[in-house]
Design an enzyme around this catalytic site. Structure first.
Site, mmCIF file in Angstrom:
data_model
loop_
_atom_site.group_PDB
_atom_site.id
_atom_site.type_symbol
_atom_site.label_atom_id
_atom_site.label_comp_id
_atom_site.label_asym_id
_atom_site.label_seq_id
_atom_site.Cartn_x
_atom_site.Cartn_y
_atom_site.Cartn_z
ATOM 1 N N ARG A 177 26.286 60.996 -33.345
ATOM 2 C CA ARG A 177 25.632 61.909 -32.672
ATOM 3 C C ARG A 177 24.479 60.721 -33.177
ATOM 4 O O ARG A 177 23.166 61.076 -32.854
ATOM 5 C CB ARG A 177 24.548 62.026 -34.635
ATOM 6 C CG ARG A 177 25.919 63.272 -34.878
ATOM 7 C CD ARG A 177 25.928 64.429 -33.798
ATOM 8 N NE ARG A 177 26.808 65.907 -35.009
ATOM 9 C CZ ARG A 177 28.054 66.340 -34.776
ATOM 10 N NH1 ARG A 177 28.752 64.689 -34.652
ATOM 11 N NH2 ARG A 177 28.914 66.765 -35.572
ATOM 12 N N CYS A 226 23.401 71.027 -37.917
ATOM 13 C CA CYS A 226 23.222 70.446 -39.337
ATOM 14 C C CYS A 226 22.000 70.202 -39.436
ATOM 15 O O CYS A 226 21.669 69.130 -38.467
ATOM 16 C CB CYS A 226 24.121 68.976 -39.461
ATOM 17 S SG CYS A 226 25.888 69.985 -40.537
ATOM 18 N N GLU A 296 19.746 64.992 -38.508
ATOM 19 C CA GLU A 296 20.130 65.193 -37.611
ATOM 20 C C GLU A 296 19.726 65.809 -35.568
ATOM 21 O O GLU A 296 19.805 66.292 -35.455
ATOM 22 C CB GLU A 296 21.800 66.076 -37.992
ATOM 23 C CG GLU A 296 22.794 65.836 -36.950
ATOM 24 C CD GLU A 296 22.403 66.521 -36.007
ATOM 25 O OE1 GLU A 296 23.850 66.682 -34.819
ATOM 26 O OE2 GLU A 296 22.504 67.366 -36.206
HETATM 27 N N1 EPU Z 1 31.189 71.104 -47.961
HETATM 28 C C1 EPU Z 1 30.973 71.292 -49.487
HETATM 29 N N2 EPU Z 1 29.781 72.144 -49.217
HETATM 30 C C2 EPU Z 1 29.173 72.766 -48.215
HETATM 31 C C3 EPU Z 1 29.556 72.297 -46.889
HETATM 32 C C4 EPU Z 1 30.431 71.643 -46.530
HETATM 33 O O1 EPU Z 1 31.504 71.314 -50.399
HETATM 34 O O2 EPU Z 1 28.326 73.672 -48.429
HETATM 35 C C5 EPU Z 1 32.221 70.268 -48.252
HETATM 36 C C6 EPU Z 1 33.643 71.113 -47.211
HETATM 37 O O3 EPU Z 1 34.797 72.211 -48.374
HETATM 38 C C7 EPU Z 1 34.235 69.591 -47.303
HETATM 39 C C8 EPU Z 1 32.986 68.748 -46.884
HETATM 40 O O4 EPU Z 1 31.616 69.391 -47.543
HETATM 41 O O5 EPU Z 1 35.397 69.511 -47.639
HETATM 42 C C9 EPU Z 1 32.945 68.668 -45.055
HETATM 43 O O6 EPU Z 1 33.142 69.894 -44.451
HETATM 44 P P1 EPU Z 1 32.494 70.396 -43.329
HETATM 45 O O7 EPU Z 1 33.884 70.053 -42.770
HETATM 46 O O8 EPU Z 1 32.261 71.456 -42.814
HETATM 47 O O9 EPU Z 1 31.915 68.993 -41.795
HETATM 48 P P2 EPU Z 1 30.784 68.225 -42.038
HETATM 49 O O10 EPU Z 1 30.694 67.190 -42.734
HETATM 50 O O11 EPU Z 1 29.763 68.675 -43.564
HETATM 51 C C10 EPU Z 1 30.393 67.935 -39.545
HETATM 52 C C11 EPU Z 1 29.668 68.298 -38.694
HETATM 53 C C12 EPU Z 1 29.445 69.605 -38.087
HETATM 54 C C13 EPU Z 1 31.020 70.292 -37.652
HETATM 55 C C14 EPU Z 1 31.749 69.632 -38.375
HETATM 56 C C15 EPU Z 1 33.364 69.771 -38.182
HETATM 57 C C16 EPU Z 1 28.289 66.196 -39.231
HETATM 58 C C17 EPU Z 1 26.521 66.172 -39.976
HETATM 59 N N3 EPU Z 1 28.131 67.384 -38.824
HETATM 60 O O12 EPU Z 1 30.051 68.872 -40.670
HETATM 61 O O13 EPU Z 1 28.122 69.355 -37.069
HETATM 62 O O14 EPU Z 1 30.758 70.874 -36.654
HETATM 63 O O15 EPU Z 1 32.217 68.491 -38.763
HETATM 64 O O16 EPU Z 1 33.551 69.223 -37.283
HETATM 65 O O17 EPU Z 1 28.354 64.935 -39.060
HETATM 66 C C18 EPU Z 1 26.347 69.498 -36.824
HETATM 67 O O18 EPU Z 1 26.101 68.568 -35.769
HETATM 68 O O19 EPU Z 1 24.556 70.179 -36.307
HETATM 69 C C19 EPU Z 1 27.171 70.497 -37.362
HETATM 70 C C20 EPU Z 1 27.306 71.578 -37.876
#
Ligand code: EPU
Length: 302
Positions: A177, A226, A296
Site C-alpha cells: 500500500r 480498510c 490506509e
Molecule cells: N478478521 C476478523 N474480524 C474482522 C475482520 C477480519 O476476525 O472483523 C479476520 C479474518 O477472519 C481473517 C483475518 O482477520 O482471518 C484477515 O482478514 P481479511 O482476510 O479480511 O484480510 P484483512 O487483512 O483484514 C486485507 C486488506 C484488504 C483486502 C483483504 C483481502 C489491508 C489493510 N486490507 O484485509 O484490503 O481486501 O486483505 O486480500 O491490507 C483495502 O485495502 O482497503 C482492503 C480492504
C-alpha cells in the site's frame, strides 16, 4: 475555495479545463463525506503544466482526485480546489500482452475488459472500487496480488519538475500500500503487462474473489475500504474485532459489523465523526496491543 477571477476562468476554458463551481465532494467519494469546493476537470493531459502554472501563479492550492474510493475529505468549505482527469474513450488499448490504460479508467471495468481479451493477473482486485490511477498510486492489492507487479511504464505529471515524465516500472518502488511516487505526482497513463489466460479461467478467479469479498466485507455500504494498514504479520480487522468494537459509533460513523477495519457512513456522518471514530479506535488498539496504526485511507483535512 472558489475561483471568481474572470481572467482565470477564461484561461481555464482556453486550456480545455472544465470548471465546476461549488462541487460537493460527498458526491464524489465512496464514503459520501466531504465539503464543497471548485472542481477542475481536465480533458487533455497536455494542459496540466499550463494549469498548474496558472494555479501556482494565483496561489490557488489544489488536490488530485481519482475515484474517491479510498478518501476521507473534511467538512465545510474546503481550502483548495480539486483536479480530476476526464476519462477518455477508449480508456484501455491492448497491444499483445500490454494494456495501455488511462489513469481515469475504472479499475473493475479495466480488469473485465482485459479478461474478455484473455489477459489476467488482476483478478484479486475485482470489486475494489476506484480508478486505475488511484490503484497505482497506492499499489492496491488483495488476495496475494498487487497492481505494481504488472506495471511496465507510467506517464505522470511531476509537480517537482513541473512537467510530464515517463517512468519505467523498475524505476518505481511498489511496497505494501505504498509507492515511491511523490504525494503531488499525478498519474496519467500506465502500461501493464498481463499474463495470457483463457477468459473462462480468469472468470473463475474473479468469481472466487467476488465471493470472498462479499462474505467478509460490507460491500453495499458507504465506506473507504480498510481504514488502517495491517502491521507486519497481523490483521487490524481481527484486532478491532477482538476488542469488541464492531458497531462502535460516533454519530453516523460506525465500525462495520461485517469487517472491523471498514468504517461505514451509516447515514449522514461528517468527517469530524469519522475522524473521531478513527482516533478512538487507534487509541484503544495502541493501549491493548501496543501497536501504532497507520492510516490506509487518505485524509484530506484542512
Ligand atoms: N478478521 C476478523 N474480524 C474482522 C475482520 C477480519 O476476525 O472483523 C479476520 C479474518 O477472519 C481473517 C483475518 O482477520 O482471518 C484477515 O482478514 P481479511 O482476510 O479480511 O484480510 P484483512 O487483512 O483484514 C486485507 C486488506 C484488504 C483486502 C483483504 C483481502 C489491508 C489493510 N486490507 O484485509 O484490503 O481486501 O486483505 O486480500 O491490507 C483495502 O485495502 O482497503 C482492503 C480492504
Amino acid at each position: 475555495m472558489r475561483i471568481r477571477d474572470p481572467g482565470i476562468v477564461a484561461k481555464l476554458a482556453e486550456i480545455r479545463v472544465e470548471l465546476r463551481q461549488g462541487t460537493a465532494l460527498a458526491g464524489l467519494t465512496s464514503l459520501g463525506i466531504g465539503g464543497t469546493t471548485d472542481l477542475l476537470r481536465i480533458k487533455n493531459h497536455k494542459s496540466l503544466p499550463d494549469l498548474l502554472k496558472l494555479l501556482d501563479a494565483n496561489h490557488i492550492p489544489h488536490e488530485f482526485l481519482g475515484g474517491g474510493s479510498n478518501l476521507l475529505v473534511g467538512d465545510g468549505e474546503l481550502p483548495w480546489v480539486v483536479l480530476q482527469l476526464v476519462r477518455p474513450e477508449p480508456d484501455v488499448v491492448l497491444d499483445g500482452n500490454f494494456a495501455h490504460v488511462d489513469a481515469a479508467a475504472d479499475l473493475g471495468r479495466m480488469i473485465t475488459f482485459c479478461a474478455k481479451n484473455n489477459l489476467g493477473g488482476m483478478e484479486g482486485l475485482i470489486g475494489v472500487p476506484g480508478t486505475v490511477g488511484g490503484a497505482l498510486r497506492m499499489n492496491a492489492g488483495a488476495y496475494g496480488m498487487q497492481i505494481g507487479s504488472y506495471v511496465r511504464e507510467v506517464q505522470l505529471y511531476r509537480a517537482a519538475g513541473r512537467k510530464i515524465e515517463v517512468l519505467r516500472g523498475d524505476q518505481i518502488s511498489f511496497e505494501y500500500r505504498h509507492t515511491s511516487f511523490a504525494p503531488d505526482d499525478m498519474m496519467l497513463t500506465v502500461i501493464l503487462e498481463l499474463p495470457s489466460k483463457p477468459f473462462k479461467v480468469i472468470l473463475e478467479g474473479i468469481r472466487i474473489c467476488n465471493e470472498k469479498r462479499r462474505s467478509s466485507q460490507p460491500l453495499g455500504q458507504k465506506s473507504a475500504g480498510c481504514i488502517f494498514k495491517n502491521p507486519p504479520g497481523a490483521s487490524v480487522g481481527r484486532m478491532i474485532d477482538e476488542l469488541g468494537l464492531k458497531g462502535l459509533s460516533v454519530g453516523d460513523a460506525r465500525v462495520s459489523d461485517r469487517h472491523a477495519n471498514f468504517f461505514v457512513n451509516a447515514g449522514h456522518a461528517s468527517a469530524r465523526d469519522m475522524l473521531t471514530l478513527i482516533s478512538d479506535v487507534r487509541e484503544r488498539v495502541q493501549k491493548t496491543y501496543g501497536v501504532s496504526l497507520e492510516n490506509e485511507v487518505v485524509v484530506w483535512n484542512a
